[in-house]
Write a protein that holds these residues in place. Structure first.
Motif, PDB file in Angstrom:
ATOM      1  N   PRO A  92      28.859  72.660  88.593  1.00 10.72           N
ATOM      2  CA  PRO A  92      30.181  72.036  88.765  1.00 10.72           C
ATOM      3  C   PRO A  92      31.297  73.037  89.051  1.00 10.72           C
ATOM      4  N   PHE A  93      31.200  74.244  88.476  1.00 10.54           N
ATOM      5  CA  PHE A  93      32.244  75.234  88.717  1.00 10.54           C
ATOM      6  C   PHE A  93      32.249  75.681  90.179  1.00 10.54           C
ATOM      7  N   PHE A  94      31.044  75.889  90.737  1.00  9.75           N
ATOM      8  CA  PHE A  94      30.954  76.272  92.147  1.00  9.75           C
ATOM      9  C   PHE A  94      31.440  75.129  93.043  1.00  9.75           C
ATOM     10  N   VAL A  95      31.065  73.881  92.686  1.00  9.36           N
ATOM     11  CA  VAL A  95      31.489  72.726  93.474  1.00  9.36           C
ATOM     12  C   VAL A  95      33.002  72.542  93.370  1.00  9.36           C
ATOM     13  N   MET A  96      33.533  72.700  92.153  1.00  7.31           N
ATOM     14  CA  MET A  96      34.973  72.543  91.959  1.00  7.31           C
ATOM     15  C   MET A  96      35.746  73.573  92.779  1.00  7.31           C
ATOM     16  N   LEU A  97      35.262  74.816  92.781  1.00 10.67           N
ATOM     17  CA  LEU A  97      35.913  75.873  93.556  1.00 10.67           C
ATOM     18  C   LEU A  97      35.854  75.562  95.045  1.00 10.67           C
ATOM     19  N   GLY A  98      34.665  75.175  95.527  1.00  9.82           N
ATOM     20  CA  GLY A  98      34.510  74.854  96.941  1.00  9.82           C
ATOM     21  C   GLY A  98      35.331  73.638  97.343  1.00  9.82           C
ATOM     22  N   SER A  99      35.379  72.609  96.476  1.00 11.34           N
ATOM     23  CA  SER A  99      36.151  71.405  96.778  1.00 11.34           C
ATOM     24  C   SER A  99      37.645  71.715  96.839  1.00 11.34           C
ATOM     25  N   PHE A 100      38.089  72.639  95.994  1.00 12.60           N
ATOM     26  CA  PHE A 100      39.509  73.024  96.013  1.00 12.60           C
ATOM     27  C   PHE A 100      39.839  73.781  97.301  1.00 12.60           C
ATOM     28  N   LEU A 101      38.955  74.720  97.681  1.00 15.31           N
ATOM     29  CA  LEU A 101      39.217  75.541  98.862  1.00 15.31           C
ATOM     30  C   LEU A 101      39.134  74.735 100.156  1.00 15.31           C
ATOM     31  N   LEU A 102      38.190  73.781 100.200  1.00 16.44           N
ATOM     32  CA  LEU A 102      37.979  73.028 101.439  1.00 16.44           C
ATOM     33  C   LEU A 102      38.765  71.721 101.510  1.00 16.44           C
TER      34      LEU A 102
ATOM     35  N   ALA B  41      42.787  69.596  81.372  1.00 18.30           N
ATOM     36  CA  ALA B  41      41.932  68.891  80.409  1.00 18.30           C
ATOM     37  C   ALA B  41      40.531  68.674  80.971  1.00 18.30           C
ATOM     38  N   GLY B  42      40.464  68.304  82.262  1.00 17.97           N
ATOM     39  CA  GLY B  42      39.157  68.097  82.892  1.00 17.97           C
ATOM     40  C   GLY B  42      38.360  69.383  82.968  1.00 17.97           C
ATOM     41  N   SER B  43      39.032  70.482  83.310  1.00 26.13           N
ATOM     42  CA  SER B  43      38.362  71.788  83.377  1.00 26.13           C
ATOM     43  C   SER B  43      37.864  72.215  82.007  1.00 26.13           C
ATOM     44  N   LEU B  44      38.644  71.907  80.969  1.00 29.09           N
ATOM     45  CA  LEU B  44      38.239  72.258  79.602  1.00 29.09           C
ATOM     46  C   LEU B  44      37.009  71.466  79.184  1.00 29.09           C
TER      47      LEU B  44
ATOM     48  N   GLY C 122      31.459  62.744  78.454  1.00 24.98           N
ATOM     49  CA  GLY C 122      32.105  61.454  78.263  1.00 24.98           C
ATOM     50  C   GLY C 122      33.618  61.560  78.370  1.00 24.98           C
ATOM     51  N   MET C 123      34.180  62.599  77.763  1.00 19.89           N
ATOM     52  CA  MET C 123      35.625  62.811  77.823  1.00 19.89           C
ATOM     53  C   MET C 123      36.072  63.138  79.246  1.00 19.89           C
ATOM     54  N   PHE C 124      35.256  63.934  79.961  1.00 20.16           N
ATOM     55  CA  PHE C 124      35.587  64.300  81.346  1.00 20.16           C
ATOM     56  C   PHE C 124      35.703  63.058  82.219  1.00 20.16           C
ATOM     57  N   PHE C 125      34.703  62.178  82.157  1.00 15.82           N
ATOM     58  CA  PHE C 125      34.707  60.988  83.002  1.00 15.82           C
ATOM     59  C   PHE C 125      35.786  59.993  82.559  1.00 15.82           C
ATOM     60  N   ARG C 126      36.098  59.979  81.272  1.00 19.21           N
ATOM     61  CA  ARG C 126      37.193  59.130  80.790  1.00 19.21           C
ATOM     62  C   ARG C 126      38.527  59.600  81.364  1.00 19.21           C
ATOM     63  N   LEU C 127      38.740  60.914  81.361  1.00 19.67           N
ATOM     64  CA  LEU C 127      39.966  61.488  81.917  1.00 19.67           C
ATOM     65  C   LEU C 127      40.055  61.253  83.416  1.00 19.67           C
ATOM     66  N   ARG C 128      38.899  61.406  84.116  1.00 21.84           N
ATOM     67  CA  ARG C 128      38.888  61.187  85.570  1.00 21.84           C
ATOM     68  C   ARG C 128      39.234  59.728  85.902  1.00 21.84           C
TER      69      ARG C 128
END
Length: 303
Positions: A108-118, A126-129, A285-291
């Protein structure tokens, strides 16, 4: 795109759970198989292609117009999926499954970085945490099995490279999957990935035939369960919930695989595994709730 969303007769997150559970089964099937991992991976993909052929809307091909750049991205997705299978399966020869799984959870960290750049796709603090806590849970699960040796470190490096490869596959898929029906997109990337593994086996002179009937049964099971009900569903969900959410859910794979191993292989669950599993599931669970809350607020603001 909106038309295809209406065809989902289950909530996207229900499909996501089914897909992660299906992928988790792969480690159990691979454990029973004695065939070379590259051969199992190749037949897993190519058998999936054969099964999918009648399900692909071939009439739609006449209306599809992909640019040269989109064809390149599609080829890139298939190549990196094949590379992922090769690197990750090969890593298991040198390091433990638990150690290899830890690096998979970094996806997810690699995907998050790539999604941000592209795509300029931002993630809340909170989601990153929550993402970091879920990965920490996976580290806790695998801590007792991680070995430190030259051989193990080489295996860990292969696993890390395999994780980076699948992240590229996810990001590329998000880029081009909206231009194709999900079935057709999946068939193309599976065919390219299977061809990559076929070439690898030929170059390394690995036997492609002569396997027992039992092994062919495992190849078919790998095609049906983790590939069709796993990766095919992941591809379908890319245009619905995005690569970051899909890759985040994959963090739960070690937890589900561990639970399946407990019931099917009688593998013992220690305290660290139980604590790590709880931390991972709670954080996811918290991540998807926040999303979900973030999307709801964004929709209200846009309205």
């Amino acid at each position: 795109m909106n038309t295809e969303k209406k065809k989902l007769w289950l909530h996207p997150y229900v499909w996501l759970f089914i897909a992660v559970l299906a992928v988790a089964v792969s480690s159990i099937i691979i454990k029973f198989s004695s065939a070379p991992s590259s051969v199992a991976g190749m037949y897993r993909l190519l058998i999936t292609v054969v099964i999918m052929l009648p399900l692909v809307p071939w009439k739609v091909l006449r209306t599809i117009r992909l640019t040269g750049k989109e064809w390149m991205v599609l080829s890139c997705a298939g190549f990196f999926l094949g590379l992922h299978f090769l690197l990750w399966m090969e890593s298991l020869k040198y390091t433990s499954v638990a150690s290899s799984m830890v690096f998979i959870t970094l996806q997810p960290f690699f995907v998050m970085l790539g999604s941000f750049l592209l795509f300029k796709e931002r993630q809340t603090i909170a989601g990153s945490l929550c993402m970091a806590m879920a990965v920490l849970g996976s580290f806790v699960i695998a801590w007792g099995d991680i070995g430190i040796s030259r051989e193990a470190l080489f295996g860990d490096l292969l696993s890390l490279l395999g994780t980076m490869a699948v992240a590229v596959y996810m990001i590329a898929g998000q880029k081009v999957s909206s231009s194709l029906p999900s079935n057709l997109y999946s068939l193309m990337v599976f065919l390219i990935a299977g061809t990559v593994m076929f070439i690898y086996n030929l170059v390394n002179q690995i036997a492609l035939t002569g396997y027992a009937a039992e092994e062919w049964m495992y190849f078919v099971l790998l095609a049906i369960i983790p590939t069709i009900f796993g990766h095919l569903v992941f591809n379908m969900l890319l245009k619905h919930i995005g690569a970051t959410n899909v890759s985040m859910a994959i963090i739960g794979e070690p937890v589900l695989a561990m639970i399946l191993a407990y019931f099917l292989l009688n593998e013992y669950l220690n305290t660290a595994q139980l604590i790590g599993s709880f931390l991972t599931i709670a954080s996811m669970g918290m991540f998807f709730r926040l999303r979900a809350r973030y999307r709801a607020v964004a929709a209200e603001t846009a309205a």
